[in-house]
Design a protein around this motif. Structure first.
Motif, short mmCIF file in Angstrom:
data_model
loop_
_atom_site.label_atom_id
_atom_site.label_comp_id
_atom_site.label_asym_id
_atom_site.label_seq_id
_atom_site.Cartn_x
_atom_site.Cartn_y
_atom_site.Cartn_z
N TYR A 67 0.82 -1.21 0.00
CA TYR A 67 0.00 0.00 0.00
C TYR A 67 0.86 1.26 0.00
N TYR A 69 1.70 4.72 1.18
CA TYR A 69 1.43 5.28 2.50
C TYR A 69 0.56 6.53 2.47
N GLU A 70 0.54 7.26 1.38
CA GLU A 70 -0.29 8.47 1.30
C GLU A 70 -1.70 8.18 0.78
N GLU A 71 -1.92 7.01 0.24
CA GLU A 71 -3.20 6.69 -0.38
C GLU A 71 -3.99 5.62 0.35
N GLN A 73 -6.16 3.55 3.09
CA GLN A 73 -7.17 3.75 4.14
C GLN A 73 -7.75 2.37 4.44
N PHE A 75 -10.59 -0.03 6.73
CA PHE A 75 -11.84 -0.09 7.48
C PHE A 75 -11.93 -1.48 8.09
#
Length: 84
Positions: A67, A69-71, A73, A75
């Motif tokens: 992933y 790191y800035e994009e 998210q 859940f």
């Protein structure tokens, strides 16, 4: 493959998915993976490695995901029927 692997397993092969193991860790990108994500070597990233199993315990899918790191998210939904 044109459709869901789960639909294929259940409807065509008559196999039942059972459970999944997820291994999640945070680390730094090596040169090759940094290039794939258009980041710098050593930038942070999240790694997710998943193994999907049939009901009989036989693995049928293995995946590794990196992933940005800035994009990224995440859940995580909890169960409402927990007993205390």
């Amino acid at each position: 493959m044109e459709d869901s692997i789960f639909r294929y397993l259940i409807e065509d092969l008559k196999l039942r998915p059972g459970f999944t193991d997820h291994f999640f860790r945070v680390g730094k990108l090596n040169k090759e993976n940094a290039e794939l994500l258009n980041l710098k070597t050593g930038d942070p990233t999240a790694f997710l490695e998943s193994i999907y199993y049939l009901e009989n315990g036989r693995p049928f899918d293995y995946s590794k995901i990196l992933y940005h790191y800035e994009e990224a998210q995440f859940f995580i939904q909890g169960a409402s029927n927990m007993e205390f």
